[in-house]
Scaffold this active site. Sequence first.
Site, short mmCIF file in Angstrom:
data_model
loop_
_atom_site.label_atom_id
_atom_site.label_comp_id
_atom_site.label_asym_id
_atom_site.label_seq_id
_atom_site.Cartn_x
_atom_site.Cartn_y
_atom_site.Cartn_z
N THR A 183 0.79 -1.25 0.43
CA THR A 183 -0.16 0.10 -0.15
C THR A 183 0.92 1.27 0.02
OG1 THR A 183 -1.98 -1.36 1.18
CG2 THR A 183 -1.93 1.08 1.36
N ASN A 197 -6.44 -8.87 -7.91
CA ASN A 197 -6.68 -9.79 -6.63
C ASN A 197 -7.75 -11.05 -6.34
OD1 ASN A 197 -7.16 -6.95 -7.20
ND2 ASN A 197 -7.64 -7.98 -4.79
N GLN A 219 -0.27 -8.89 -6.65
CA GLN A 219 -0.59 -10.60 -7.38
C GLN A 219 0.65 -12.10 -7.46
OE1 GLN A 219 -2.95 -12.18 -4.96
NE2 GLN A 219 -3.54 -10.16 -3.59
N ALA A 229 6.56 -9.16 0.25
CA ALA A 229 6.46 -10.45 0.58
C ALA A 229 5.42 -11.22 1.11
CB ALA A 229 7.86 -9.56 1.98
N HIS A 230 4.44 -10.37 1.66
CA HIS A 230 3.45 -11.37 2.93
C HIS A 230 2.34 -12.40 1.40
CE1 HIS A 230 -0.46 -9.58 3.14
NE2 HIS A 230 0.24 -8.79 2.63
N THR A 243 15.27 3.13 9.98
CA THR A 243 15.74 2.34 9.81
C THR A 243 15.51 1.33 9.70
OG1 THR A 243 16.16 3.47 12.20
CG2 THR A 243 17.38 0.68 12.06
N CYS A 265 -9.30 -7.03 1.88
CA CYS A 265 -9.50 -5.07 2.24
C CYS A 265 -11.21 -5.25 2.07
CB CYS A 265 -8.51 -4.99 0.97
SG CYS A 265 -7.13 -4.91 0.69
N1 PLP Z 1 -2.12 -4.84 -4.34
C1 PLP Z 1 -2.86 -6.09 -4.34
C2 PLP Z 1 -3.14 -6.24 -5.86
C3 PLP Z 1 -3.32 -6.98 -3.38
O1 PLP Z 1 -3.67 -7.87 -3.08
C4 PLP Z 1 -2.84 -6.16 -2.07
C5 PLP Z 1 -3.43 -6.64 -1.19
O2 PLP Z 1 -4.49 -7.65 -1.04
C6 PLP Z 1 -2.25 -4.80 -2.04
C7 PLP Z 1 -2.15 -4.05 -2.79
C8 PLP Z 1 -2.31 -4.46 -0.49
O3 PLP Z 1 -1.08 -4.62 -0.40
P1 PLP Z 1 -1.13 -4.61 2.01
O4 PLP Z 1 -2.15 -4.44 2.61
O5 PLP Z 1 -0.20 -5.30 2.12
O6 PLP Z 1 0.00 -3.27 1.65
#
Ligand code: PLP
Length: 376
Positions: A76, A154, A182, A203-204, A240, A326
């Site tokens: 984000t 996504n 994605q 990363a996640h 940092t 989200c």
């Molecule tokens: N962009 C896409 C296509 C995503 O699927 C997501 C999270 O679902 C994001 C951006 C945002 O990632 P984060 O919530 O880890 O900042």
Amino acid sequence: MRLADNTIYLDCNATTPMTRPVSDVYARAAAEFFGNPSSPYGAGRKAREGLELGRAQVASLVGCDSSEVVFTGSATEANYQAMLSAAMARPERDRILLSAIEHPSIYDQQPRFRELGFKVEEIPVDQKGVVDMDALAKTADDRVCLIAVMTAHNETGVIQPVKQAADIARGVGALFLTDAVQAMGKIPSPWPEARPDYLSIAAHKIYGPKGIAALICREGVPVTPLLVGGGQEGGRRASTQSAALAAAFGEACRQAGDGAGRFAALAAMRDDFEDGFLSSRHAVIYGRESKRLPNTSFFSLPGVSGEEVVRALDFRGIAVGTGSACHSGSSGAPRVLRYMGEALSPDTTPIRISLGIDTTTQDMAEFSRALEEALK
Ligand code: PLP
């Protein structure tokens, strides 16, 4: 894939758990690389090594140079930084073009940029969930500072014509951002072929830790830091750095590069589920006629509430989503389906499954059985 409590986890587009090698790297690095990477003595140098190894591994997955990787706290943040950087760079250009299906981390920035005096316009998608390149080409002109088209969606998993969009941007001298959050690790990186100016990766979503992502900035493009003060990340993001998070992110990227072959098997499992279970129940599968991410299926079953199915599956030890994590909890059809012209009846809401690198045919068979029971 199974979680430690034996839950069958089919929501890998929402987030993924760290794999064992990644969490091992993280645990070791957190202890060994406690130093401040900017410190000029041994502990600092060691942390710097961990940080830079992670950066090199991220660069290798993306196909860019290490110097083009800016670590951020999240995707984000990376998306917003790219948007602001492009917008601030060219005061004479006051238009921003976004695909109508961008992730909220881009799409929901519209009011902010309008307040700053920009005209933000949305580029439509067709019924197959693909961003309309003719519409983009028609509207792009030399007043546009930024065009953003994500690499893959996504929810639908539909892969977008990113190279074409980047070429259109180049043609009018606009900067181009692709959100590859994605796509990365599931399909080849768009960086070498499409040559975007900015790309985001988290990363996640690839079995790495939360709390770290990256904005890839092509050499020489404008970069406005959101945080100033320490000069870290080449002055592009102050504060940092966590060498441990960077090392674990790097390991996740290394693993994603090695595991590319695994996704053909996931696509086969996903297709079997769609051709068998879903077809026999007259499901509507969104984006099915388009090229999609191999792990994703977004569908609805007539008269079935996705939310209720998700709850019933949770009770049976299976985790799936109704779409973008989200937006869970918000009502109405997802934005992507509205733009694709999909009319959902009020009693019908979609379900998204997203398989992971360890998903097995047995997981899918159990999921199908549980879904059958849930529907009853
Ligand atoms: N962009 C896409 C296509 C995503 O699927 C997501 C999270 O679902 C994001 C951006 C945002 O990632 P984060 O919530 O880890 O900042």
